[in-house]
Design an enzyme around this catalytic site. Structure first.
Site, PDB file in Angstrom:
ATOM      1  N   GLY A  82      -5.154   9.395  12.057  1.00  0.00           N
ATOM      2  CA  GLY A  82      -4.278   8.642  11.166  1.00  0.00           C
ATOM      3  C   GLY A  82      -4.495   8.864   9.687  1.00  0.00           C
ATOM      4  N   LYS A 129       2.160  -3.265   6.626  1.00  0.00           N
ATOM      5  CA  LYS A 129       2.601  -3.401   5.232  1.00  0.00           C
ATOM      6  C   LYS A 129       4.097  -3.113   5.108  1.00  0.00           C
ATOM      7  CE  LYS A 129      -1.395  -4.259   3.142  1.00  0.00           C
ATOM      8  NZ  LYS A 129      -1.646  -5.491   2.377  1.00  0.00           N
ATOM      9  N   TYR A 164      -2.047  -0.157  10.468  1.00  0.00           N
ATOM     10  CA  TYR A 164      -2.268  -0.835   9.181  1.00  0.00           C
ATOM     11  C   TYR A 164      -1.098  -0.599   8.239  1.00  0.00           C
ATOM     12  CZ  TYR A 164      -3.608  -1.102   4.305  1.00  0.00           C
ATOM     13  OH  TYR A 164      -3.580  -1.350   2.955  1.00  0.00           O
ATOM     14  N   SER A 173       0.822  -1.208   0.000  1.00  0.00           N
ATOM     15  CA  SER A 173       0.000   0.000   0.000  1.00  0.00           C
ATOM     16  C   SER A 173       0.854   1.255   0.000  1.00  0.00           C
ATOM     17  CB  SER A 173      -0.891   0.017   1.247  1.00  0.00           C
ATOM     18  OG  SER A 173      -1.555   1.252   1.383  1.00  0.00           O
ATOM     19  N   HIS A 212     -14.993   1.877   2.518  1.00  0.00           N
ATOM     20  CA  HIS A 212     -14.425   2.598   1.377  1.00  0.00           C
ATOM     21  C   HIS A 212     -15.395   3.648   0.848  1.00  0.00           C
ATOM     22  CE1 HIS A 212     -11.208  -0.667   0.359  1.00  0.00           C
ATOM     23  NE2 HIS A 212     -10.991  -0.032   1.490  1.00  0.00           N
TER      24      HIS A 212
END
Length: 331
Positions: A285, A146, A142, A118, A190
């Protein structure tokens, strides 16, 4: 060539499987625990294993039985907000699960790995568009999971000879041109599907989290990439990895971003619905601007995007959601 697609019943994974299944050169095995994925998204005739990447016994059985040549890894938890609230769960699924997968690959001598990463790993980038060689600076759990996996892959190449490609993208969106598969998360987080729920009468309004960012209209800017274009990039990456036997990391983006308000306006144009928007407090965030530059992917992989306007992307999503009012309806 046998390809194990972990998370292949999820949103991006299912579109990758759909594209792979149209080609003759690949035998596909989908591994998914169906906590977020949908069995209905997998084409008929594709081998499917319901399993969790954190289940070592299941991985051993699957690798022994199918003997994959390549692993394409999509099964990560993806909500920034959720990761801030429960980081331990995110590290367990996204990092520990990947470690178990890599351990199974090592044991069974599987050398090729393609990772769904990402652009979120770059955090509040000092410069946009974000280039492939910028230093990661994740600002939420998150994104950090990654970034940790990307480091892990580099160390694994050094130790075991693993060859990998990390593909970094941010806002995957849209739906397959057939309208048969698309985005269905529970809960949905989303932006585009949430906006379209307003147009479908499933919610009264769409929330805008903060309108005081330093952007042209005060709302966050993101790079929106059609999910089929992402799937195509993964196939190009696979071809490159087999041909060149060389590890790489690529950003996948359009080089331009859209604000939240611009996405809402595009959805109003596509759906002919007024779509009420309500401004709320910022989320923890959330970076103000995140645009991923993808020149290297275009040059080295020969990747070309098919969907170049936000209206085309929203229209494809609208086609799916209109015909799947309740998504796959399997929860």
């Amino acid at each position: 060539m046998k390809i194990l697609v972990s998370g292949g019943a999820g949103y991006i994974g299912s579109h990758l499987v759909r594209e792979l299944s149209t080609q003759q050169d690949y035998e596909i095995i989908v591994l998914d625990n169906l906590s977020k994925g949908h069995i209905k998204s997998i084409p008929n005739g594709i081998k499917f294993e319901k399993a969790d990447v954190r289940d070592k016994k299941a991985l051993e059985r699957i690798f022994s039985e199918y003997k994959p040549d390549v692993v394409m890894h999509f099964c990560a938890s993806i909500s920034v907000e959720e990761s801030v609230a429960d980081p331990l769960e995110y590290y367990e699924n996204n990092v520990v699960g990947t470690i178990y997968l890599l351990q199974a690959m090592k044991k069974h001598n599987v050398k090729y790995f393609i990772f769904s990463s990402s652009a979120a790993i770059f955090g509040n980038a000092k410069k946009v568009p974000i280039t492939d060689n910028m230093r990661p600076d994740p600002i939420n759990p998150y994104a950090d999971t990654k970034a940790v996996v990307e480091k892990l892959l580099a160390w694994s190449e050094n130790a075991y000879g693993l060859k990998y490609i990390c593909l970094r993208y941010f806002n995957a969106c849209g739906a397959h041109e057939s309208g048969e598969i698309g985005e269905d998360h529970d809960p949905e987080t989303h932006l585009i599907p949430l906006i379209l729920q307003v147009a479908l009468g499933q919610r009264d309004s769409i929330s805008i989290f903060g309108d005081d960012y330093e952007t042209k209209d005060g709302t966050c800017v993101r790079d929106y990439i059609h999910v089929t274009d992402l799937a195509t990039a993964h196939i190009k990456a696979l071809e490159y990895l087999i041909r060149e036997n060389k590890s790489q990391s690529f950003n996948l983006g359009s080089g331009e971003g859209y604000t939240v308000k611009e996405i809402i306006n595009a959805a109003r144009n596509v759906t002919s619905h007024p779509i009420q928007a309500v401004v709320e407090a910022r989320r923890i965030g959330d970076p103000a601007v995140l645009i991923a530059e993808s020149t290297r992917a275009e040059q080295i992989l020969g990747w070309k995007r098919k969907y170049n306007t936000i209206e085309d992307i929203v229209a494809s999503a609208w086609k799916y959601h209109k015909s799947h009012i309740n998504g796959y309806n399997d929860h």
